[in-house]
Design a protein around this motif. Structure first.
Motif, PDB file in Angstrom:
ATOM      1  N   VAL A 488       2.103 -21.639   6.385  1.00  0.00           N
ATOM      2  CA  VAL A 488       3.278 -21.850   7.255  1.00  0.00           C
ATOM      3  C   VAL A 488       4.259 -20.700   7.077  1.00  0.00           C
ATOM      4  N   ASN A 489       4.433 -20.272   5.834  1.00  0.00           N
ATOM      5  CA  ASN A 489       5.351 -19.167   5.557  1.00  0.00           C
ATOM      6  C   ASN A 489       4.881 -17.894   6.261  1.00  0.00           C
ATOM      7  N   LEU A 490       3.558 -17.630   6.213  1.00  0.00           N
ATOM      8  CA  LEU A 490       3.017 -16.422   6.857  1.00  0.00           C
ATOM      9  C   LEU A 490       3.236 -16.506   8.372  1.00  0.00           C
ATOM     10  N   SER A 492       5.542 -18.257   9.915  1.00  0.00           N
ATOM     11  CA  SER A 492       6.980 -18.171  10.183  1.00  0.00           C
ATOM     12  C   SER A 492       7.442 -16.712  10.131  1.00  0.00           C
ATOM     13  N   ASN A 493       6.935 -15.942   9.108  1.00  0.00           N
ATOM     14  CA  ASN A 493       7.265 -14.515   8.997  1.00  0.00           C
ATOM     15  C   ASN A 493       6.780 -13.753  10.221  1.00  0.00           C
ATOM     16  N   ALA A 494       5.554 -14.063  10.667  1.00  0.00           N
ATOM     17  CA  ALA A 494       4.980 -13.365  11.818  1.00  0.00           C
ATOM     18  C   ALA A 494       5.843 -13.606  13.048  1.00  0.00           C
ATOM     19  N   GLU A 522      -3.034 -12.584  11.388  1.00  0.00           N
ATOM     20  CA  GLU A 522      -2.665 -11.310  12.007  1.00  0.00           C
ATOM     21  C   GLU A 522      -1.668 -11.548  13.116  1.00  0.00           C
ATOM     22  N   ASP A 523      -0.748 -10.612  13.271  1.00  0.00           N
ATOM     23  CA  ASP A 523       0.196 -10.757  14.385  1.00  0.00           C
ATOM     24  C   ASP A 523       0.263  -9.459  15.154  1.00  0.00           C
ATOM     25  N   THR A 524       1.007  -9.479  16.234  1.00  0.00           N
ATOM     26  CA  THR A 524       1.136  -8.283  17.076  1.00  0.00           C
ATOM     27  C   THR A 524       2.534  -7.715  16.952  1.00  0.00           C
ATOM     28  N   PRO A 526       5.613  -5.515  14.612  1.00  0.00           N
ATOM     29  CA  PRO A 526       5.735  -4.076  14.295  1.00  0.00           C
ATOM     30  C   PRO A 526       5.043  -3.671  12.987  1.00  0.00           C
ATOM     31  N   GLY A 527       4.509  -4.636  12.240  1.00  0.00           N
ATOM     32  CA  GLY A 527       3.910  -4.315  10.927  1.00  0.00           C
ATOM     33  C   GLY A 527       4.993  -4.274   9.851  1.00  0.00           C
ATOM     34  N   LEU A 528       4.537  -4.121   8.609  1.00  0.00           N
ATOM     35  CA  LEU A 528       5.516  -4.163   7.504  1.00  0.00           C
ATOM     36  C   LEU A 528       6.173  -2.803   7.320  1.00  0.00           C
ATOM     37  N   ALA A 529       7.476  -2.812   7.071  1.00  0.00           N
ATOM     38  CA  ALA A 529       8.215  -1.563   6.844  1.00  0.00           C
ATOM     39  C   ALA A 529       7.676  -0.886   5.572  1.00  0.00           C
ATOM     40  N   THR A 541      13.896  -7.560   4.659  1.00  0.00           N
ATOM     41  CA  THR A 541      14.522  -6.655   5.640  1.00  0.00           C
ATOM     42  C   THR A 541      15.421  -7.477   6.567  1.00  0.00           C
ATOM     43  N   LYS A 542      15.518  -8.754   6.247  1.00  0.00           N
ATOM     44  CA  LYS A 542      16.331  -9.637   7.100  1.00  0.00           C
ATOM     45  C   LYS A 542      17.725  -9.778   6.508  1.00  0.00           C
ATOM     46  N   ASP A 543      18.636 -10.262   7.337  1.00  0.00           N
ATOM     47  CA  ASP A 543      19.984 -10.508   6.814  1.00  0.00           C
ATOM     48  C   ASP A 543      19.887 -11.611   5.775  1.00  0.00           C
ATOM     49  N   ASN A 548      18.524 -17.053   7.032  1.00  0.00           N
ATOM     50  CA  ASN A 548      17.671 -15.880   7.220  1.00  0.00           C
ATOM     51  C   ASN A 548      16.906 -15.540   5.948  1.00  0.00           C
ATOM     52  N   GLY A 549      16.665 -14.220   5.757  1.00  0.00           N
ATOM     53  CA  GLY A 549      15.795 -13.819   4.661  1.00  0.00           C
ATOM     54  C   GLY A 549      16.392 -13.989   3.272  1.00  0.00           C
ATOM     55  N   LEU A 550      15.500 -14.394   2.371  1.00  0.00           N
ATOM     56  CA  LEU A 550      15.862 -14.434   0.940  1.00  0.00           C
ATOM     57  C   LEU A 550      14.966 -13.483   0.160  1.00  0.00           C
ATOM     58  N   GLY A 551      13.874 -13.063   0.797  1.00  0.00           N
ATOM     59  CA  GLY A 551      12.937 -12.173   0.108  1.00  0.00           C
ATOM     60  C   GLY A 551      12.107 -12.880  -0.940  1.00  0.00           C
ATOM     61  N   LEU A 552      11.977 -14.226  -0.816  1.00  0.00           N
ATOM     62  CA  LEU A 552      11.234 -14.978  -1.830  1.00  0.00           C
ATOM     63  C   LEU A 552       9.924 -15.546  -1.307  1.00  0.00           C
ATOM     64  N   GLY A 553       9.850 -15.695   0.021  1.00  0.00           N
ATOM     65  CA  GLY A 553       8.693 -16.373   0.621  1.00  0.00           C
ATOM     66  C   GLY A 553       7.382 -15.778   0.162  1.00  0.00           C
ATOM     67  N   LEU A 554       7.231 -14.457   0.304  1.00  0.00           N
ATOM     68  CA  LEU A 554       5.947 -13.831  -0.014  1.00  0.00           C
ATOM     69  C   LEU A 554       5.674 -13.837  -1.508  1.00  0.00           C
ATOM     70  N   GLY A 577       0.599  -4.210  14.264  1.00  0.00           N
ATOM     71  CA  GLY A 577       0.836  -5.539  13.720  1.00  0.00           C
ATOM     72  C   GLY A 577       0.693  -5.576  12.210  1.00  0.00           C
ATOM     73  N   ALA A 578       0.682  -6.810  11.676  1.00  0.00           N
ATOM     74  CA  ALA A 578       0.532  -6.987  10.229  1.00  0.00           C
ATOM     75  C   ALA A 578      -0.629  -7.919   9.995  1.00  0.00           C
ATOM     76  N   ARG A 579      -1.365  -7.680   8.881  1.00  0.00           N
ATOM     77  CA  ARG A 579      -2.476  -8.576   8.567  1.00  0.00           C
ATOM     78  C   ARG A 579      -2.355  -9.017   7.104  1.00  0.00           C
ATOM     79  N   PHE A 580      -2.210 -10.375   6.924  1.00  0.00           N
ATOM     80  CA  PHE A 580      -2.195 -10.946   5.579  1.00  0.00           C
ATOM     81  C   PHE A 580      -3.567 -11.555   5.312  1.00  0.00           C
ATOM     82  N   THR A 581      -4.090 -11.321   4.094  1.00  0.00           N
ATOM     83  CA  THR A 581      -5.410 -11.849   3.766  1.00  0.00           C
ATOM     84  C   THR A 581      -5.313 -12.680   2.485  1.00  0.00           C
TER      85      THR A 581
HETATM   86  P1  ADP Z   1      11.954 -13.172   3.927  1.00  0.00           P
HETATM   87  O1  ADP Z   1      11.083 -13.690   4.972  1.00  0.00           O
HETATM   88  O2  ADP Z   1      12.982 -14.123   3.395  1.00  0.00           O
HETATM   89  O3  ADP Z   1      12.509 -11.808   4.185  1.00  0.00           O
HETATM   90  P2  ADP Z   1       9.460 -12.786   2.584  1.00  0.00           P
HETATM   91  O4  ADP Z   1       9.090 -12.581   1.162  1.00  0.00           O
HETATM   92  O5  ADP Z   1       8.736 -13.901   3.268  1.00  0.00           O
HETATM   93  O6  ADP Z   1      11.008 -12.931   2.638  1.00  0.00           O
HETATM   94  O7  ADP Z   1       9.177 -11.464   3.373  1.00  0.00           O
HETATM   95  C1  ADP Z   1       9.610 -10.241   2.834  1.00  0.00           C
HETATM   96  C2  ADP Z   1       9.665  -9.169   3.910  1.00  0.00           C
HETATM   97  O8  ADP Z   1       8.357  -8.800   4.287  1.00  0.00           O
HETATM   98  C3  ADP Z   1      10.353  -9.543   5.160  1.00  0.00           C
HETATM   99  O9  ADP Z   1      11.760  -9.393   5.050  1.00  0.00           O
HETATM  100  C4  ADP Z   1       9.768  -8.552   6.142  1.00  0.00           C
HETATM  101  O10 ADP Z   1      10.422  -7.289   6.100  1.00  0.00           O
HETATM  102  C5  ADP Z   1       8.373  -8.367   5.643  1.00  0.00           C
HETATM  103  N1  ADP Z   1       7.394  -9.152   6.380  1.00  0.00           N
HETATM  104  C6  ADP Z   1       6.835 -10.323   6.058  1.00  0.00           C
HETATM  105  N2  ADP Z   1       5.948 -10.728   6.978  1.00  0.00           N
HETATM  106  C7  ADP Z   1       5.935  -9.779   7.958  1.00  0.00           C
HETATM  107  C8  ADP Z   1       5.218  -9.591   9.205  1.00  0.00           C
HETATM  108  N3  ADP Z   1       4.297 -10.505   9.638  1.00  0.00           N
HETATM  109  N4  ADP Z   1       5.465  -8.493   9.942  1.00  0.00           N
HETATM  110  C9  ADP Z   1       6.364  -7.579   9.504  1.00  0.00           C
HETATM  111  N5  ADP Z   1       7.089  -7.669   8.360  1.00  0.00           N
HETATM  112  C10 ADP Z   1       6.867  -8.761   7.590  1.00  0.00           C
END
Ligand code: ADP
Length: 594
Positions: A488-490, A492-494, A522-524, A526-529, A541-543, A548-554, A577-581
């Motif tokens: 769900v977290n993946l 939601s991030n996508a 996988e999503d369409t 911008p991919g991960l910074a 990268t979120k506010d 909004n973002g806490l940077g803890l989900g992943l 896009g971005a691909r989580f495995t």
């Molecule tokens: P949060 O979602 O609170 O920022 P996460 O640990 O879930 O924390 O995600 C960390 C960061 O990874 C996000 O801020 C974002 O920059 C990047 N990220 C995660 N999933 C994706 C995705 N599908 N596409 C692009 N960037 C992503």
């Protein structure tokens, strides 16, 4: 930090304290230096004694050799016809005296005298200088008494002016071998000494009275041992009282295991002398050599000084070494203390961070819960208002007797209720305790439930969700709720990443690869910074804010997958896009079935 004593042992060894070590070393060094001095002095005095013995021997030999010729002269004259004729009464006194004077001059003697059988002077080489000497009775003199028995008579005495004489007396034998008179040869002692006064060591011959009769230092001639009473000597010795002087004052000391004569200083005697003695039978005297011990003391001092210098150099070297060791030890101790302080600080900071992280995890859960409850209430509200509408409609249709139409509405109500039930089931599953035990989980089932939860938001944001599952179910050992939370977290991030994008698609797939269940999301977007930092806690990268973002989900997801023995990875595929495995080990029995 070590607060209590002995709470922690310092790894740095403590060196012994300097002051006692220095004191003991100084004491030892003083002992060694004193020992070296004493040994040096003993050895020096041994050598000095040997030199003294040689000096005494040489002086004895010299004086013996010098006197020998006068002894022979006495023997020779005792058999000389001129002397014998005079004693026979056949020669005149003046003629014999002249003969004696000539003999005196040739032999270098002081005087030669002829005595009659009773010891009275008959003729003398001194006739001209001292005519009154003729007729003097000398029969009681020691040498005459001795000569009368056939021996060589020896005697010594001094004049008022201090001139010393040594006498050899021999009896003149008559035809019946009985003494008919005596010949006395007097030797000038000053003249003997004259030849050997340059000797550096003081050598003196003491007679039986304790008077220095012969010496290589003129000042000592006729000096008497201060221990003896002047009166005793004057009464018995053959010297005029006014010619006697006291021997230089001295004390006795011990040095190098020997008795040393310590003189007052000045004069002819060395300040401190080792005395070597020897009796000389010919002249019936004791020879004493006064050996100056100053060179031996100087040598011993030099040896002691050299030893002290060597010890000092060695000691200084040791001290320098010790100090450098001390510095290193101090440095190590300081470093060890600083390390202990740092470690304690790091441990405290880690505990604080852990606390903050726990708090944030809790906050993030609450945030997620708030988020979800808003979505869920929205989700439930929709079917509820639809149900209300359908129910109103059904009531109206029944009132108008349109039962078949009302039935349709009731079916719609039933559909909506089913949907609500599904939502609530998912919610309950999500809210279940995290520490659920591991169990056999059907991965496809978890993925379906996760997509169900995300469905409402996906539809609202016009995101296409697609799921691709293998035909056969795939089982892993995991916690279903936590795995669902990760997916769900993946999702939601996508959806976050694709906000405002034209193309909004999420593809979730499951496959089996080499003993693993592999889930890809996988999503369409911008991919991960920065994919390398995605799993860092608090990287976002979120506010930062409640919604909004806490940077803890992943990072939490990473931990969860890890706790199942699996891995979570991310990449930006080439086509965007971005691909989580997520890779999880397949259950053993399933592997066997493969
Ligand atoms: P949060 O979602 O609170 O920022 P996460 O640990 O879930 O924390 O995600 C960390 C960061 O990874 C996000 O801020 C974002 O920059 C990047 N990220 C995660 N999933 C994706 C995705 N599908 N596409 C692009 N960037 C992503």
């Amino acid at each position: 930090m070590c607060t209590a004593p002995n709470a922690c042992e310092s790894p740095v060894p403590h060196l012994p304290r300097l002051t006692p070590v220095l004191l003991i070393s100084a004491l030892l060094a003083a002992l060694i230096v004193t020992g070296v001095y004493q040994m040096g002095l003993r050895a020096g005095l041994d050598r000095l004694e040997r030199s003294g013995e040689i000096a005494v021997q040489q002086a004895g030999d010299r004086i013996t050799a010098q006197l020998e010729s006068y002894k022979e002269l006495a023997n020779f004259l005792a058999r000389h016809p001129r002397v014998m004729s005079q004693l026979d009464g056949r020669s005149d006194m003046v003629g014999v005296s002249e003969f004696l004077l000539r003999s005196t001059l040739i032999a270098g003697a002081r005087s030669i005298t002829v005595l009659d059988e009773g010891g009275r002077v008959l003729a003398s080489s001194t006739l001209e200088d001292d005519p009154g000497f003729i007729g003097r009775a000398l029969g009681q003199r020691d040498d005459v008494v001795a000569a009368r028995t056939g021996r060589l008579g020896v005697y010594h005495s001094a004049e008022r002016d201090g001139a010393r004489g040594y006498y050899f007396t021999r009896s003149v034998l008559g035809p019946d071998s009985r003494p008919i008179g005596f010949v006395t040869v007097k030797v000038n002692v000053d003249q003997l000494e004259y030849e050997w006064r340059i000797d550096e060591n003081v050598v003196t011959f003491f007679d039986a009275y304790g008077v220095a009769f012969v010496s290589n230092r003129l000042e000592l001639a006729l000096s008497f041992d201060p221990d003896l009473k002047r009166q005793e000597i004057v009464g018995s010795a053959p010297y005029p009282p006014e010619s006697l002087t006291p021997f230089p004052e001295h004390l006795f000391e011990r040095a190098g295991g020997r008795t040393i004569w310590a003189f007052d200083g000045g004069g002819v005697m060395p300040e401190r002398a080792l005395v070597v003695s020897r009796t000389l039978p010919l002249v019936e005297m004791t020879t004493r050599a006064f050996m100056d011990i100053a060179p031996a003391v100087g040598e011993a001092r030099l040896q002691a000084l050299l030893t002290a210098a060597l010890l000092a150099a060695f000691g200084l070297g040791l001290l320098a070494f010790w100090q450098s060791r001390q510095r290193i030890a101090d440095q190590l101790r300081i470093e060890a203390e600083a390390n202990a302080v740092l470690e304690a600080r790091v441990a405290r900071r880690n505990a604080q961070l852990q606390q903050v992280q726990d708090d944030l995890v809790q906050a993030s859960k609450l945030t997620a819960l708030g988020h979800m409850s808003a979505e869920i209430s929205h989700e439930l509200n929709q079917p509820l208002s639809a149900i209300q509408n359908y129910a109103e409609n059904a009531k109206k249709l029944i009132a108008r007797d349109r039962a078949p139409d009302a039935k349709d509405n009731l079916s719609l109500i039933s559909e909506q209720t089913e949907r609500m039930g599904r939502i609530i089931t998912n919610l309950r599953g999500f809210a279940r305790k995290e520490t659920e035990p591991l169990e056999d989980v059907d991965v496809g089932e978890v993925l379906r439930a996760s997509l169900g939860l995300a469905d409402q938001r996906a539809r609202a944001e016009d995101v296409t969700l697609s799921l691709s599952l293998p035909d056969a179910p795939v089982f892993v050992e995991a916690g279903a709720v936590r795995l669902q939370q990760v997916v769900v977290n993946l999702l939601s991030n996508a959806m976050d990443a694709m906000e405002g994008q034209e193309r909004r698609e999420i593809t979730v797939s499951l496959a089996q690869q080499t003993g693993q269940a592999v889930i890809t999301v996988e999503d369409t977007g911008p991919g991960l910074a920065d994919p390398t930092r995605a799993f860092e806690p608090f990287y976002t990268t979120k506010d930062v804010g409640a919604s909004n973002g806490l940077g803890l989900g992943l990072s939490i997801s990473y931990g969860i997958v890890g706790s199942f023995g699996g891995t979570l990875a991310v990449e930006n595929p080439e086509n965007g896009g971005a691909r989580f495995t997520i890779a999880l080990p397949l259950l053993d029995r399933q592997e066997a079935a493969e």
